[in-house]
Design an enzyme around this catalytic site. Structure first.
Site, PDB file in Angstrom:
ATOM      1  CD  GLU A  27      -3.005  -1.216   2.144  1.00  0.00           C
ATOM      2  OE1 GLU A  27      -2.920  -0.389   3.068  1.00  0.00           O
ATOM      3  OE2 GLU A  27      -3.909  -2.059   2.061  1.00  0.00           O
ATOM      4  CE  LYS A  57     -10.748  -3.136   3.600  1.00  0.00           C
ATOM      5  NZ  LYS A  57      -9.919  -4.275   4.068  1.00  0.00           N
TER       6      LYS A  57
END
Length: 427
Positions: A205, A340
């Site tokens: 990330e 999400k």
């Protein structure tokens, strides 16, 4: 009325070099909505199922041609001729077409790609931004970013157990200022690591992924970086964590094994004490997945111990699912939910979870996945829902900065109407 003329899917690559699905929904008027679907590394057991080909000879089994075939041969025929403005009806139809509880037949990736592409086509048809199409005139709050500056756990090949160390610029006056503050801390952390002879390679990330003496060392270096950037830890910038505790929980033994660092094993009660000590010692404002996804008793203890002091976020715990969230609300577990879209599989179901959380006073954090694309939908979603927080990685990879850059554009477009969320957790 904007009518769907065609639905098409293709295989593209995500930020980890793995295949993912991209869906185009085209209208008779020539408008195109395009959506690419992300994929997670530390996935919750109760998530909707993404469909992979499992052909080891092609992309090591991670191809998505089956999902693409489902879009072209099953989904497209029933959507052609329908209005793109009937989002709820289309999402319901997609769920019914699949017919399973976890979208295992058609694949959550096939369904979500279609769902988002429909919404984008609708926004294009009206010539308005996606955030305005979803959120209307009340969509004007820019989220406080959780900026990932150090990676561990399943997101990095290092010896740090905790998956994400993030900074939240809570004293910023605008999103642009918050992003600048986070960038400055990120680069200061890189300098500190380099001065100490440590690697400045990054993880999935975009946060640094050095080997460190301990989990605590990451916290100490981050505090130094905040101060070197000219800010006061806990006043200007606070720290948020994603422990991803499910990843180091041994369910059969009911212990949390810090196997990447010290090797210690903690019971649920001992892990709660661990977090209590960290919250007292460090300027932590938020802890995500502080306990494992099915350790409900541990979650209850954690919420009782520090839920009035910090934001406790359920990711694997709730998996953006209204049934899981309702159980947490009933048991007074956690106080925030990570959102999400690919955990649940449609835009409409995502909105249902957000609304349930808001109704019961739970915070919402709109989130990316570790396997991302250049698709910036979640930036629009964060503003559309006035979520107040977004988690979309570091500032060193284009798949992450695509979302931050979109938020900069949105803030600029909103002009004097834009408001920055600031401090996300107030009791």
């Amino acid at each position: 009325m904007s009518i769907i003329k065609s639905v098409y899917a293709r295989q593209i690559l995500d930020s980890r070099g793995n295949p993912t699905i991209e869906v185009d929904v085209c209208t008779e008027q020539g408008f195109v909505g395009r959506a690419a679907v992300p994929s997670g590394a530390s996935t919750g057991l109760h998530e909707a199922m993404e469909l992979r080909d499992k052909d080891s000879a092609v992309y090591l089994g991670k191809g998505v041609q089956k999902a693409i075939k489902h879009v072209k041969e099953i989904i497209a025929p029933v959507l052609i001729g329908r209005s793109v403005f009937n989002q709820q009806a289309i999402d319901t139809l997609l769920i019914e077409l699949d017919g399973t509880l976890n979208k295992a037949r058609l694949g959550a990736n096939a369904i979500l790609g279609t769902s988002i592409a429909v919404a984008k086509a609708a926004a294009m048809s009206l010539n308005i931004p996606l955030y305005q199409y979803i959120g209307g005139l009340n969509a004007y709050i820019l989220p406080t970013p959780m900026i990932n500056i150090f990676n561990g756990g399943a997101h990095a090949d290092n010896n740090v157990d905790i998956q994400e160390f993030m900074v939240m610029p809570i004293k910023a006056n605008s999103f642009a200022e918050a992003l600048r503050m986070g960038v400055e801390v990120f680069h200061q952390l890189g300098r500190i690591l380099k001065e100490k002879g440590l690697s400045t390679n990054v993880g999935d990330e975009g946060g640094y992924a050095s080997n460190l003496p301990s989990n605590e060392a990451a916290m100490e270096f981050i505090l130094q970086a905040i101060e070197k950037a000219g800010y006061q830890p806990g006043e200007d910038i606070s720290i948020a964590l994603d422990a991803a505790s499910t990843e180091f929980y041994q369910a059969e033994k009911e212990v949390y094994h810090f196997k990447k660092s010290t090797g210690i094993k903690l019971t649920s009660t001992e892990l709660v004490d661990f977090w209590k000590n960290w919250v007292q010692k460090y300027p932590i404002i938020s802890i995500e997945d502080g306990m494992a996804e099915d350790d409900w008793e541990g979650w209850h203890q954690l919420t009782q111990a520090i839920g009035s002091k910090v934001q406790l976020v359920g990711d694997d715990l709730f998996v953006t699912n209204t049934k899981r969230l309702a159980k947490g609300i009933e048991q007074n577990i956690a106080n925030a939910v990570l959102i999400k879209m690919n955990q649940v599989g449609t835009l409409s179901e995502t909105l249902d979870t957000v609304n349930l959380a808001k109704k019961h006073g739970y915070q919402n954090i709109i989130s990316h996945r570790s396997g991302e694309t250049e698709d910036s939908t979640i930036a629009d979603l964060a503003v559309a829902l006035n979520a107040g927080q977004i988690k979309t990685g570091s500032v060193s990879r284009t798949d992450r900065t695509a979302k931050y850059n979109q938020l900069l554009r949105i803030e600029e477009t909103l002009g004097e109407h834009a408001r920055f969320a600031g401090h996300p957790f107030k009791k």
